[in-house]
Design a protein around this motif. Structure first.
Motif, short mmCIF file in Angstrom:
data_model
loop_
_atom_site.label_atom_id
_atom_site.label_comp_id
_atom_site.label_asym_id
_atom_site.label_seq_id
_atom_site.Cartn_x
_atom_site.Cartn_y
_atom_site.Cartn_z
N ALA A 42 0.83 -1.21 0.00
CA ALA A 42 0.00 0.00 0.00
C ALA A 42 0.86 1.25 0.00
N GLU A 43 2.08 1.15 0.54
CA GLU A 43 2.96 2.33 0.57
C GLU A 43 3.47 2.70 -0.81
N PRO A 44 4.17 1.81 -1.54
CA PRO A 44 4.58 2.20 -2.89
C PRO A 44 3.40 2.41 -3.84
N LEU A 45 2.31 1.67 -3.66
CA LEU A 45 1.13 1.91 -4.49
C LEU A 45 0.57 3.30 -4.25
N SER A 46 0.68 3.79 -3.02
CA SER A 46 0.21 5.14 -2.71
C SER A 46 0.96 6.18 -3.53
N VAL A 47 2.25 5.96 -3.76
CA VAL A 47 3.02 6.88 -4.59
C VAL A 47 2.45 6.91 -6.01
N GLY A 48 2.15 5.73 -6.54
CA GLY A 48 1.56 5.66 -7.87
C GLY A 48 0.19 6.31 -7.95
N ILE A 49 -0.63 6.09 -6.93
CA ILE A 49 -1.96 6.72 -6.90
C ILE A 49 -1.83 8.23 -6.86
N HIS A 50 -0.92 8.72 -6.01
CA HIS A 50 -0.71 10.17 -5.91
C HIS A 50 -0.23 10.73 -7.24
N ALA A 51 0.61 9.97 -7.96
CA ALA A 51 1.13 10.43 -9.25
C ALA A 51 0.03 10.58 -10.29
N VAL A 52 -0.84 9.58 -10.41
CA VAL A 52 -1.88 9.68 -11.43
C VAL A 52 -2.93 10.72 -11.05
N ARG A 53 -3.13 10.92 -9.75
CA ARG A 53 -4.02 12.00 -9.32
C ARG A 53 -3.41 13.37 -9.62
N ARG A 54 -2.11 13.53 -9.33
CA ARG A 54 -1.45 14.80 -9.61
C ARG A 54 -1.52 15.13 -11.10
N GLY A 55 -1.33 14.12 -11.94
CA GLY A 55 -1.37 14.34 -13.38
C GLY A 55 -2.76 14.35 -13.96
N ASN A 56 -3.77 14.10 -13.11
CA ASN A 56 -5.17 14.10 -13.55
C ASN A 56 -5.39 13.13 -14.70
N LEU A 57 -4.95 11.90 -14.51
CA LEU A 57 -5.11 10.88 -15.53
C LEU A 57 -6.58 10.62 -15.81
N LYS A 58 -6.93 10.59 -17.10
CA LYS A 58 -8.32 10.39 -17.51
C LYS A 58 -8.52 8.96 -18.02
N PRO A 59 -9.72 8.41 -17.84
CA PRO A 59 -10.02 7.10 -18.43
C PRO A 59 -9.79 7.13 -19.94
N GLY A 60 -9.18 6.07 -20.44
CA GLY A 60 -8.89 5.99 -21.87
C GLY A 60 -7.55 6.56 -22.26
N ALA A 61 -6.78 7.05 -21.31
CA ALA A 61 -5.51 7.70 -21.61
C ALA A 61 -4.44 6.70 -22.05
N THR A 62 -3.49 7.21 -22.81
CA THR A 62 -2.28 6.46 -23.12
C THR A 62 -1.17 6.95 -22.20
N VAL A 63 -0.46 6.01 -21.57
CA VAL A 63 0.52 6.36 -20.54
C VAL A 63 1.82 5.61 -20.81
N LEU A 64 2.94 6.31 -20.64
CA LEU A 64 4.25 5.68 -20.63
C LEU A 64 4.83 5.82 -19.23
N ILE A 65 5.25 4.70 -18.65
CA ILE A 65 5.86 4.71 -17.32
C ILE A 65 7.30 4.22 -17.47
N THR A 66 8.25 5.06 -17.10
CA THR A 66 9.66 4.71 -17.23
C THR A 66 10.23 4.29 -15.88
N GLY A 67 10.90 3.12 -15.88
CA GLY A 67 11.46 2.57 -14.66
C GLY A 67 10.50 1.60 -14.00
N MET A 68 10.87 0.32 -13.97
CA MET A 68 9.98 -0.70 -13.42
C MET A 68 10.51 -1.29 -12.12
N GLY A 69 11.05 -0.42 -11.27
CA GLY A 69 11.30 -0.84 -9.90
C GLY A 69 9.96 -1.00 -9.19
N PRO A 70 9.96 -1.30 -7.90
CA PRO A 70 8.69 -1.51 -7.20
C PRO A 70 7.71 -0.35 -7.33
N VAL A 71 8.18 0.90 -7.27
CA VAL A 71 7.27 2.04 -7.43
C VAL A 71 6.72 2.08 -8.85
#
Length: 363
Positions: free
Chosen positions: A166-195
């Motif tokens: 829940a801790e590293p997932l919280s970082v991801g949730i905060h990131a998509v909220r900060r960026g105002n991710l919309k349903p249907g969006a195309t996203v590139l995520i760089t770096g596949m460590g745990p976060v």
């Protein structure tokens, strides 16, 4: 043992010992396990018997280098902040929890009275006490004292080790909220460590339909695909920009989330996001200043958001983890007892190609 006994339920009786084991970082690359007193609790404080603790990238930085930016380790130091356990004692003002409750621990205890806290941005609280961030001692202990406002009950169906995510997932949730991710969006995520892996889960939960990921480690790319990534790019073999252009017909993705802290990854994001798109930066670069093509950002009206920890994310993170069931267990690749903390830290530090999340079990 001392005679402090708390009834968890009709079948189980919890006995709290007088002393406990704690892992102390003595100097870079050296951790020792010591015996210290179990803390007492009062007021709103809750004593949690630690059942699982994940090793975070920041733990590895402090372990190997003794610092992150201007934050210096004050030896000896206790690390660890991704954690979950069971309530074994509570202060006389605690109202939200009882003995025997299973909880995930949000590691940052904010003051809740400053302007930032009142605005709901308690991640920016100047007085936050964040587990394992120097000089605050962390969670590599058998029993942890924590404020009840930053504990969250977890369902019986959720294991302690998955609840730590829940801790590293919280970082991801905060990131998509900060960026105002919309349903249907195309996203590139760089770096596949745990976060980065947890950000894949967050992007999928918030409705992204095309989730492209990049990394150089095959194990991490395979894990990302299992968690919902639609395309996985090994950037040592394939040009990420070419893939983005092919997928988006040359328009660029709606959002790029940079989790690695690689300066070149952040700089190249400007060329792969669409006009009017969004870049969200999570990872801390090795250097304090990173040159960016601000002219191109201005001409394309690209939004740049930065992420520092998270706010008000734990209930949603726990729900998402619960809904995934067994789909997420493969992220945990290594398991150690607290007595083997040196081996656990070394594994997390040196084995990027073979490890994802390293888990420590104090009890």
């Amino acid at each position: 043992m001392i005679n402090l006994r708390f009834r968890a339920n009709e079948q189980n009786e919890i006995i709290i010992p007088k002393t406990m084991k704690a892992a102390y970082l003595q100097k870079p690359l050296e951790v020792s396990v010591e015996n210290i007193e179990v803390p007492s609790v009062k007021g709103k404080e809750v004593l949690v018997k630690m059942m699982a603790i994940g090793i975070c990238g920041s733990d590895v930085h402090y372990y190997a280098h003794g610092r992150i930016g201007n934050r210096l380790v004050q030896y000896p130091h206790i690390q660890g902040h991704e954690c979950a356990g069971i309530v074994v004692a509570a202060g006389d003002e605690v109202t939200r929890f009882k003995i025997g409750d299973r909880v995930a621990i949000e590691p940052g205890v904010a003051c809740l009275s400053c302007d930032y806290c009142k605005e709901g941005r308690y991640n920016l609280c100047p007085d936050v006490q964040f587990l394992s961030t120097p000089p605050v001692k962390g969670a590599f202990v058998q029993y942890l004292k924590h404020h009840e406002n930053f504990l969250f009950e977890i369902p019986d169906s959720l294991s302690y080790e998955i609840a730590t995510l829940a801790e590293p997932l919280s970082v991801g949730i905060h990131a998509v909220r900060r960026g105002n991710l919309k349903p249907g969006a195309t996203v590139l995520i760089t770096g596949m460590g745990p976060v980065g892996l947890m950000t894949v889960i967050a992007a999928k939960a918030f409705g992204a339909t095309e989730i492209i990921v990049s990394d150089m480690e095959p194990l991490r790319l395979v894990a990302a695909k299992r968690l919902g990534a639609t395309r996985a790019i090994n950037f040592t073999e394939v040009d990420t920009n070419d893939v983005v252009n092919n997928v988006t017909s040359g328009q660029g993705v709606d959002m790029i989330i940079e989790t690695s802290g690689n300066a070149k990854a952040l700089q190249s994001a400007i060329n792969m996001v669409r006009r009017g798109g969004t870049i969200v930066a999570i990872g801390f670069p090795a250097m304090e200043e990173v040159p960016l093509n601000v002219t191109k950002m201005l001409q394309n009206e690209i939004d740049l958001f930065t992420v520092y920890r998270y706010t008000n994310t734990y209930p949603l993170a726990i729900k998402i983890l619960e809904s995934m069931g067994n789909e997420i267990g493969h992220v945990i690749t290594d398991r150690y007892s607290l007595e083997d903390i040196n081996e656990a830290m070394k594994q997390a530090h040196t084995n990027r190609s073979g490890s994802l999340k390293v888990m420590v079990y104090p009890n």
